[in-house]
Design a protein around this motif. Structure first.
Motif, mmCIF file in Angstrom:
data_model
loop_
_atom_site.group_PDB
_atom_site.id
_atom_site.type_symbol
_atom_site.label_atom_id
_atom_site.label_comp_id
_atom_site.label_asym_id
_atom_site.label_seq_id
_atom_site.Cartn_x
_atom_site.Cartn_y
_atom_site.Cartn_z
ATOM 1 N N SER A 148 0.845 -1.201 0.000
ATOM 2 C CA SER A 148 0.000 0.000 0.000
ATOM 3 C C SER A 148 0.874 1.242 0.000
ATOM 4 C CB SER A 148 -0.913 0.024 1.240
ATOM 5 O OG SER A 148 -0.153 0.200 2.422
ATOM 6 N N ASP A 149 0.295 2.358 -0.451
ATOM 7 C CA ASP A 149 1.004 3.639 -0.390
ATOM 8 C C ASP A 149 1.208 4.070 1.059
ATOM 9 O OD1 ASP A 149 1.291 3.951 -3.132
ATOM 10 O OD2 ASP A 149 -0.610 5.016 -3.365
ATOM 11 N N GLN A 150 0.294 3.633 1.953
ATOM 12 C CA GLN A 150 0.443 3.988 3.379
ATOM 13 C C GLN A 150 1.685 3.353 3.984
ATOM 14 O OE1 GLN A 150 -2.405 2.978 2.013
ATOM 15 N NE2 GLN A 150 -4.187 4.111 2.828
ATOM 16 N N ALA A 151 2.054 2.167 3.490
ATOM 17 C CA ALA A 151 3.267 1.514 3.986
ATOM 18 C C ALA A 151 4.501 2.321 3.596
ATOM 19 C CB ALA A 151 3.368 0.092 3.440
ATOM 20 N N VAL A 152 4.510 2.838 2.364
ATOM 21 C CA VAL A 152 5.617 3.693 1.915
ATOM 22 C C VAL A 152 5.680 4.961 2.754
ATOM 23 C CG1 VAL A 152 6.540 5.005 -0.035
ATOM 24 C CG2 VAL A 152 5.491 2.778 -0.435
ATOM 25 N N THR A 153 4.508 5.544 3.028
ATOM 26 C CA THR A 153 4.457 6.752 3.855
ATOM 27 C C THR A 153 4.993 6.484 5.251
ATOM 28 O OG1 THR A 153 2.499 7.508 2.651
ATOM 29 C CG2 THR A 153 2.946 8.553 4.766
ATOM 30 N N ALA A 154 4.621 5.341 5.836
ATOM 31 C CA ALA A 154 5.089 5.000 7.187
ATOM 32 C C ALA A 154 6.611 4.888 7.229
ATOM 33 C CB ALA A 154 4.451 3.695 7.654
ATOM 34 N N LEU A 155 7.197 4.267 6.197
ATOM 35 C CA LEU A 155 8.654 4.168 6.129
ATOM 36 C C LEU A 155 9.277 5.560 6.037
ATOM 37 C CD1 LEU A 155 11.238 2.421 5.828
ATOM 38 C CD2 LEU A 155 10.912 2.578 3.355
ATOM 39 N N LEU B 39 4.055 9.501 15.153
ATOM 40 C CA LEU B 39 3.469 9.421 13.819
ATOM 41 C C LEU B 39 2.353 10.450 13.641
ATOM 42 C CD1 LEU B 39 3.485 5.556 13.709
ATOM 43 C CD2 LEU B 39 4.524 6.956 11.944
ATOM 44 N N HIS B 40 1.592 10.684 14.705
ATOM 45 C CA HIS B 40 0.482 11.638 14.624
ATOM 46 C C HIS B 40 0.962 13.073 14.387
ATOM 47 C CE1 HIS B 40 -3.191 9.397 15.194
ATOM 48 N NE2 HIS B 40 -2.679 8.719 16.206
ATOM 49 N N VAL B 41 2.240 13.336 14.653
ATOM 50 C CA VAL B 41 2.780 14.669 14.368
ATOM 51 C C VAL B 41 2.648 14.992 12.882
ATOM 52 C CG1 VAL B 41 4.914 16.035 14.283
ATOM 53 C CG2 VAL B 41 4.362 14.690 16.331
ATOM 54 N N VAL C 268 -1.557 4.390 8.381
ATOM 55 C CA VAL C 268 -0.139 4.768 8.480
ATOM 56 C C VAL C 268 0.333 4.643 9.927
ATOM 57 C CG1 VAL C 268 1.525 6.645 8.247
ATOM 58 C CG2 VAL C 268 -0.208 6.296 6.480
ATOM 59 N N VAL C 269 -0.487 5.097 10.860
ATOM 60 C CA VAL C 269 -0.134 5.028 12.282
ATOM 61 C C VAL C 269 -0.034 3.577 12.746
ATOM 62 C CG1 VAL C 269 -0.870 5.614 14.627
ATOM 63 C CG2 VAL C 269 -1.134 7.291 12.779
ATOM 64 N N GLU C 270 -0.957 2.737 12.269
ATOM 65 C CA GLU C 270 -0.947 1.318 12.653
ATOM 66 C C GLU C 270 0.319 0.623 12.173
ATOM 67 O OE1 GLU C 270 -3.506 -2.782 11.760
ATOM 68 O OE2 GLU C 270 -4.141 -0.854 10.898
ATOM 69 N N VAL D 50 4.053 -0.497 14.703
ATOM 70 C CA VAL D 50 4.713 -1.810 14.766
ATOM 71 C C VAL D 50 6.177 -1.685 14.355
ATOM 72 C CG1 VAL D 50 4.744 -4.152 13.837
ATOM 73 C CG2 VAL D 50 2.565 -3.034 14.341
ATOM 74 N N GLY D 51 6.413 -0.998 13.213
ATOM 75 C CA GLY D 51 7.774 -0.876 12.697
ATOM 76 C C GLY D 51 8.695 -0.096 13.620
ATOM 77 N N PHE D 52 8.187 0.982 14.218
ATOM 78 C CA PHE D 52 9.014 1.810 15.098
ATOM 79 C C PHE D 52 9.570 0.989 16.258
ATOM 80 C CE2 PHE D 52 7.983 6.571 14.404
ATOM 81 C CZ PHE D 52 8.088 6.407 13.036
ATOM 82 N N ARG D 53 8.735 0.122 16.826
ATOM 83 C CA ARG D 53 9.186 -0.658 18.000
ATOM 84 C C ARG D 53 10.238 -1.688 17.622
ATOM 85 N NH1 ARG D 53 3.461 -0.165 19.709
ATOM 86 N NH2 ARG D 53 3.454 1.198 21.537
#
Length: 397
Positions: A263-270, A337-339, A346-348, A352-355
């Motif tokens: 998903s594009d949200q996964a790219v955004t999260a990275l 992430l909410h910043v 994206v937050v979900e 997970v990835g941040f931890r």
């Protein structure tokens, strides 16, 4: 106190505590360029925020080339200062400006030509592709400010001037921060340019920073006969740093390609992870910058014990500072992430990835400090091998 007395006799911890804070603050301000762009673009459009994540590897590659070349000049100059050859050190500084202009021209042409194809490889969304091409071409074609400022900064740092680059980068960042909302949203009579406004604000900030260091850093060009030898040595010393950052760039690009199939949200999260990672890695990046002239100077002067002391001190100091990053990524990934975004997906994904990634921060200190140490003592092959093994052999699988 002369360079010989300061780098060669002063206590290592005292040297680092004196020269690291200005560099740290300057790099913190530099990180704000990308973070502020993301803050305002994220409020303007979700597609723009994803586009920034896709363009990020290109920006990293540009920074790797500019800063890595500057590090090569810095290392060569520090080594000449260590044996009292100021005239030869000045030759490297004189080569720096023409070399920066040449690198900018190559990179600008590359950005203009490859950006549409690069965007198409990274996403299937026409809106995001348009944003990627717009932002990427502007920051590439007008990147001469970044290349000149990066090299001029390293010339000043080799001479022990950490305050002028700090002031210049603060000035550039403040310019970017002021212009971002004006050009993105069209405030106070400015045109509403969206993501193009973010890119224009960024390059104007870089140009302002370059102008601020130009007067002190600009050196007379040496004879053309020495260019070939000096450039060869600059890249011999700088390639490990370029490779270290460039290999990471291709890793991020590859990871973007993988995540875009989900998903594009996964790219955004990275992309948002790298915004925060950059912020928390600033102390470590500052330490890398500061130990190069100290180690190069003492190695050239055959003061090996002081080289080892610098290595140990920087690793311990870096680990202590990176513990703060680990704490934040493990305990408050959601608020971080909410910043930038309110997208729940994206937050979900990011939480997970941040931890997971936060666990790596403290041991990562050694894998970033040691290549710089080898580079500073002229062991470019060892430095490059460490980088390739870490980034290509281990990261990619």
């Amino acid at each position: 106190m002369t360079d010989s007395q300061f780098f060669g006799q002063e206590k290592i911890l005292k040297i680092l505590l004196k020269i690291a804070p200005p560099v740290m603050l300057a790099q913190l301000i530099q990180a704000l360029y990308n973070i502020v762009d993301s803050l305002f673009v994220g409020r303007y459009s979700d597609s723009g925020l994803t586009a920034l994540s896709i363009v990020y590897p290109i920006q990293l590659l540009m920074i790797a080339l500019a800063v890595g070349t500057g590090v090569g000049i810095n290392t060569a100059m520090a080594a000449r200062f260590g044996v009292g050859q100021k005239n030869k050190a000045d030759e490297f500084a004189g080569v720096g400006t023409p070399l920066a202009v040449l690198l900018w021209a190559i990179f600008a042409l590359m950005c203009w030509c490859i950006m549409p194809a690069y965007a198409g490889m990274s996403t299937s969304s026409p809106e995001i592709i348009t944003d990627v091409v717009t932002y990427g071409r502007i920051i590439g074609i007008f990147s001469f400010g970044l290349f000149l400022e990066s090299i001029w900064t390293k010339i000043l740092q080799a001479n022990g001037d950490m305050k002028t680059p700090m002031a210049a980068q603060i000035l550039g960042a403040v310019t970017n921060i002021i212009l971002d909302p004006l050009l993105i949203f069209g405030l106070w009579g400015f045109p509403e340019l969206g993501i193009a406004g973010a890119a224009i604000a960024t390059v104007i900030g870089q140009i302002v920073a370059a102008l601020a260091v130009m007067r002190k850093a600009l050196r007379k060009s040496p004879s053309l006969s020495v260019y070939r030898r000096r450039i060869a040595e600059i890249f011999r010393l700088g390639i490990p740093n370029i490779l270290m950052q460039a290999a990471y760039t291709f890793y991020i690009f590859g990871l973007n390609l993988i995540l875009s199939t989900f998903s594009d949200q996964a790219v955004t999260a990275l992309g948002l992870y790298y915004k925060w990672q950059t912020f928390f890695f600033i102390p470590l990046g500052s330490m890398q910058t500061c130990i190069v002239p100290v180690i190069s100077f003492n190695y050239a002067a055959r003061k090996i014990r002081r080289c080892k002391q610098t290595l140990v001190t920087s690793v311990v100091f870096g680990m202590a500072l990176m513990a703060l990053g680990t704490l934040c990524f493990e305990t408050i990934p959601g608020p971080m992430l909410h910043v930038f975004t309110s997208d729940p997906r994206v937050v979900e994904i990011g939480s997970v990835g941040f931890r997971f990634i936060g666990i790596s921060f403290i041991p990562l200190v050694t894998s970033l400090i040691f290549p710089v140490f080898f580079q500073a003592v002229g062991q470019s092959l060892k430095s490059s091998l460490l980088t390739v093994v870490r980034t290509v052999v281990l990261f990619v699988p």
